[in-house]
Design an enzyme around this catalytic site. Structure first.
Site, mmCIF file in Angstrom:
data_model
loop_
_atom_site.group_PDB
_atom_site.id
_atom_site.type_symbol
_atom_site.label_atom_id
_atom_site.label_comp_id
_atom_site.label_asym_id
_atom_site.label_seq_id
_atom_site.Cartn_x
_atom_site.Cartn_y
_atom_site.Cartn_z
ATOM 1 N N GLY A 14 0.826 -1.221 0.000
ATOM 2 C CA GLY A 14 0.000 0.000 0.000
ATOM 3 C C GLY A 14 0.851 1.259 0.000
ATOM 4 N N GLN A 15 0.267 2.331 0.569
ATOM 5 C CA GLN A 15 0.947 3.636 0.533
ATOM 6 C C GLN A 15 2.279 3.600 1.284
ATOM 7 O OE1 GLN A 15 0.111 6.061 -1.281
ATOM 8 N NE2 GLN A 15 -1.952 6.835 -0.979
ATOM 9 N N ASN A 100 -6.646 -6.696 11.979
ATOM 10 C CA ASN A 100 -5.200 -6.736 11.715
ATOM 11 C C ASN A 100 -4.507 -7.929 12.375
ATOM 12 O OD1 ASN A 100 -5.307 -4.628 9.999
ATOM 13 N ND2 ASN A 100 -4.489 -3.087 11.405
ATOM 14 N N HIS A 180 2.218 3.487 21.545
ATOM 15 C CA HIS A 180 1.798 4.309 20.404
ATOM 16 C C HIS A 180 0.295 4.573 20.518
ATOM 17 C CE1 HIS A 180 1.937 6.090 16.515
ATOM 18 N NE2 HIS A 180 1.245 5.140 15.913
HETATM 19 C C1 LMR Z 1 0.089 7.054 12.959
HETATM 20 O O1 LMR Z 1 0.356 7.405 14.110
HETATM 21 O O2 LMR Z 1 0.150 7.831 12.001
HETATM 22 C C2 LMR Z 1 -0.310 5.641 12.690
HETATM 23 O O3 LMR Z 1 -0.343 4.911 13.878
HETATM 24 C C3 LMR Z 1 -1.605 5.544 11.965
HETATM 25 C C4 LMR Z 1 -2.800 5.964 12.801
HETATM 26 O O4 LMR Z 1 -3.839 5.319 12.675
HETATM 27 O O5 LMR Z 1 -2.721 6.936 13.535
#
Ligand code: LMR
Length: 313
Positions: A14-15, A100, A180
């Site tokens: 993908g991208q 996922n 994250h």
């Molecule tokens: C991001 O931080 O850019 C990635 O984890 C994609 C998202 O869904 O935020």
């Protein structure tokens, strides 16, 4: 002695995958296999051909192969996983867990079979939970698997700081710890611009706004793109990690890495600075934190843990 070209396996065409392939070639990291499932054959073959034609412009001697066969990925030195579904506006990264995880099961099983010695970087979301699943299913050594996001989150933080000050981004030193997600921990106290502490340069309310924007950096882009999420930043962040491994640069980069008691966390992948070299994650770096920072990091750990607990393997 002849220098053996490195091999980079990119899982997902993908991208992000396309940008990874382009960056890998432009930085001459090695030959690239851009893999995706048979339904995306035209996409990976097209991107490979397009980039190979581009490489003639600058005389770049790295080749990209578009493939739908895991046998072509075999023997990769580095694998970067971007396979998976991106979120759409209104969704959290955690909303992607089930869909996922199904994809990750297949990808990790194939890595185990075809490229068990690769250094593997995961980009798929929810990032930390996917790293956990990948490590378990593929049976990778603790030091050979990481999640990409610390570099991306730190890079966003640095970008917003440089923008606020109108200063060169080169002089911004900053770090984001933790998972994250919205609880990640931008470490203001440890950040500097040209050696000057950030707290002396930017007023508290402005700094708080930068922290908030960093934490929601992914969602901001999802809101703008509407049909998907960030791709340039994630690609560049993963390539920085791959490059450090491939050329034994020993860069210290924030990554979701296996902790063995550091930061009071055991047997868990979490975002901290690590040294990446030919041995994969060669060292986990411990940052001295005050009580407030420790509390923030704990909050981030708890939310990652909650998601990881939902992963049924
Ligand atoms: C991001 O931080 O850019 C990635 O984890 C994609 C998202 O869904 O935020």
């Amino acid at each position: 002695m002849a220098h053996k070209k490195k091999k980079i396996g990119l899982i997902g065409g993908g991208q992000i995958g396309g940008n990874l392939a382009l960056l890998a070639v432009q930085k001459q990291l090695g030959d690239v296999v851009l893999y995706d499932i048979p339904a995306a054959e035209g996409l990976v073959k097209g991107k490979a051909l397009d980039i190979n034609q581009l490489s003639a412009v600058d005389g770049l001697d790295c080749r990209v192969t578009g493939s739908t066969d895991w046998k072509d990925v075999a023997g990769s030195d580095v694998i970067i996983i971007t396979a998976g579904v991106p979120r759409k506006p209104g969704m959290t990264r955690e909303d992607l867990l089930d869909v996922n995880l199904k994809i990750m099961r297949d990808v990790a099983g194939n890595i185990k079979q075809h490229a068990p010695n690769a250094f593997v970087i995961n980009v798929a979301n929810p990032l930390d939970a996917m790293v956990y699943a990948l490590h378990k299913i593929a049976g990778l050594p603790d030091n050979m698997v990481v999640g990409m996001a610390g570099v991306l989150d730190t890079s966003r933080f640095k970008c917003f700081v440089a923008e606020a000050l109108g200063s060169s981004i080169r002089d911004v030193e900053a770090l984001v710890l933790g998972g994250h997600g919205d609880d990640m921990v931008p470490l203001v106290r440890h950040s500097t611009v040209g050696g000057v502490p950030l707290t002396q340069l930017i007023a508290k309310d402005k700094l708080d706004a930068i922290i908030d924007r960093t934490r929601k950096g992914g969602a901001e882009l999802v809101g703008l793109y509407k049909t998907g999420s960030a791709y340039f930043g994630p690609a560049a962040s993963s390539i920085a990690m791959a490059e450090s491994f491939l050329f034994d640069r020993k860069r210290v980069l924030p990554a979701a890495a296996m902790l063995k008691g550091q930061y009071g966390i055991s047997d868990f992948f979490f975002g901290v600075p690590v040294q990446i070299g030919a041995g994969g994650v060669e060292k986990v770096i411990t940052v001295e934190l005050n009580d407030a920072e420790k509390a923030e990091l704990k909050k981030s750990y708890e939310s990652v843990k909650q998601t990881v607990e939902l992963v049924k393997l």
